[in-house]
Write an enzyme that holds these catalytic residues in place. Sequence first.
Site, PDB file in Angstrom:
ATOM      1  N   LYS A   1       0.755  -1.100  -0.045  1.00 37.14           N
ATOM      2  CA  LYS A   1       0.005  -0.198   0.138  1.00 37.14           C
ATOM      3  C   LYS A   1       0.925   1.495  -0.107  1.00 37.14           C
ATOM      4  CE  LYS A   1      -3.774  -1.975   2.811  1.00 37.14           C
ATOM      5  NZ  LYS A   1      -4.829  -1.994   1.964  1.00 37.14           N
TER       6      LYS A   1
ATOM      7  N   GLY B   1     -10.746  -2.737   9.257  1.00 36.20           N
ATOM      8  CA  GLY B   1     -10.360  -3.054  10.563  1.00 36.20           C
ATOM      9  C   GLY B   1     -11.401  -3.065  11.474  1.00 36.20           C
TER      10      GLY B   1
ATOM     11  N   ARG C   1     -23.374  -3.016  -3.150  1.00 36.20           N
ATOM     12  CA  ARG C   1     -24.640  -2.828  -3.708  1.00 36.20           C
ATOM     13  C   ARG C   1     -24.883  -1.523  -4.535  1.00 36.20           C
ATOM     14  NH1 ARG C   1     -28.515  -6.457  -2.738  1.00 36.20           N
ATOM     15  NH2 ARG C   1     -28.544  -7.498  -0.883  1.00 36.20           N
TER      16      ARG C   1
ATOM     17  N   GLY D   1     -13.747  -5.245   6.193  1.00 32.47           N
ATOM     18  CA  GLY D   1     -14.996  -5.860   7.007  1.00 32.47           C
ATOM     19  C   GLY D   1     -15.098  -7.444   6.881  1.00 32.47           C
TER      20      GLY D   1
ATOM     21  N   GLY E   1      -8.451  -8.296   5.410  1.00 30.14           N
ATOM     22  CA  GLY E   1      -7.429  -7.351   6.121  1.00 30.14           C
ATOM     23  C   GLY E   1      -6.908  -7.968   7.183  1.00 30.14           C
ATOM     24  N   SER E   2      -7.632  -7.355   8.455  1.00 32.70           N
ATOM     25  CA  SER E   2      -7.522  -7.779   9.696  1.00 32.70           C
ATOM     26  C   SER E   2      -8.180  -9.405  10.166  1.00 32.70           C
ATOM     27  CB  SER E   2      -7.795  -6.918  10.816  1.00 32.70           C
ATOM     28  OG  SER E   2      -7.626  -5.557  10.335  1.00 32.70           O
TER      29      SER E   2
END
Lengths: 293, 197
Positions: A80, A152, A164, A213, A234-235
């Site tokens: 990133k 996160g 959506r 998420g 991610g996390s």
Amino acid sequence: MDTGTWKVKAGLAQMLKGGVIMDVVTPEQAKIAEEAGACAVMALERVPADIRAAGGVARMADPTVITAIMKAVSIPVMAKCRIGHFVEAQVLEALGVDFIDESEVLTPADESHHIWKHDFKVPFVCGCRDLGEALRRIAEGAAMIRTKGEAGTGNIVEAVRHMRAVHDSIRKLQGMPVDELTAEAKALGAPLELVMEIHKTGELPVVNFAAGGVATPADAALMMQLGADGVFVGSGVFKSSNPEAMAKAIVRATTHYQDPAIIAEVSKALGAAMPGLDIKTIPPEELLAIRGW
Amino acid sequence: MKIGVLAVQGAVAEHIQMLSRLNTEAIPIRLPSELDGLDAVVIPGGESTTIGKLLSDYKLMEPIRELADQGFPIFGTCAGMILLAKRVADSSLEPLGVMDIEVKRNAFGRQVDSFETDLAIPVLGDGTFHGIFIRAPMVEKAESGVEILCQLYNNAVAVKQGKILACAFHPELTDDLRFHRYFLDLVTGDALAESNC
């Protein structure tokens, strides 16, 4: 022989489809991700949950970390840079990373402009909350898009909202008479040329993954059923209680996203998913998805 | 004719589109039971380690090997070529091993070295074929039963053995249907393709 062409940049994103791209902060984590079947890893100094907790200015990772991760695995390695920080992008290209994420998870370096990504041989992925934002990034040269979600948090609600929103706008464009497309392009803040293309094809001109998420196999399959081409986690892997098992399960649920029996099977005995955050409890100025113009 | 495109990960839709443009039914395959009733299989580009692991996990390796032993036609592009090989250099990847070739992964370098170039492929007729190479492999060794269809810098990048076809580049990312048509000719046993065996 031509390198760095649009075909090879957008083409790499096409090769990642149906796969899971995992955030990793060490070579050991990168190996766990590869072993679990990740189609690429994102090399970072901290996962988004830790960036959120730490506060302050979040920057491109230390090249030492990125290089060590590139040496550890044979799958593509992404990294990133900050929004608008084209020198961080130049550094990442010089390191030889396979994809650059111009990411809202890091602190923006420019509050008006994104990087002109056509100048680079390495492909870029950028986040979006809606179709207009996606098309602005594609116009700047992004070879891949991901919906932003809210990184996160371990909360899928924003990822669903953004996916959506993109698909709603695509359907709307498809059904519009051609003489209304100029006004719609203006409303979207998107180039007319790309708006016309989507009116004709009914799809984005580049691959679109879901991000921000995803914390469980069912989250990943949900985003796939909503039309994502693949998933960033991610996390969600390394903040869970059993990263190896969670990583494997998310990969399998992404492949078999239309098969609830398999999603059920891979979801068994995974231990605790990452702790989740209610988006409403996050102060508005700390939301990451609003970064990007 | 019905062709299955392995759909565990990678650029599946692109192959299905190419085949449907050739008026051929193509369906995605994720489980062994879905192999029933097919005339051929395509293994698409994607991440070879990911595809390999998922093929093992969902018990697709053995059925595909058995089909290959019976002369079943298979076409692999990029990651697909890696998976068809007997050996993969410098890798713990367990391939299908149904083609007598040794391949090297990422043989041309990382993504910044990915490239496009025009290739001479005599079996497709006169004129060049546009090759799109993305973190592409190459064939390092090919045993005697393997026919080399195309070379780049003295390395094989398209090969055929019986009815198994493999290339290091991505015909499915072009508008040129000739490579897929060549495979369909192999499947149906068309004289032109067979004469090159």
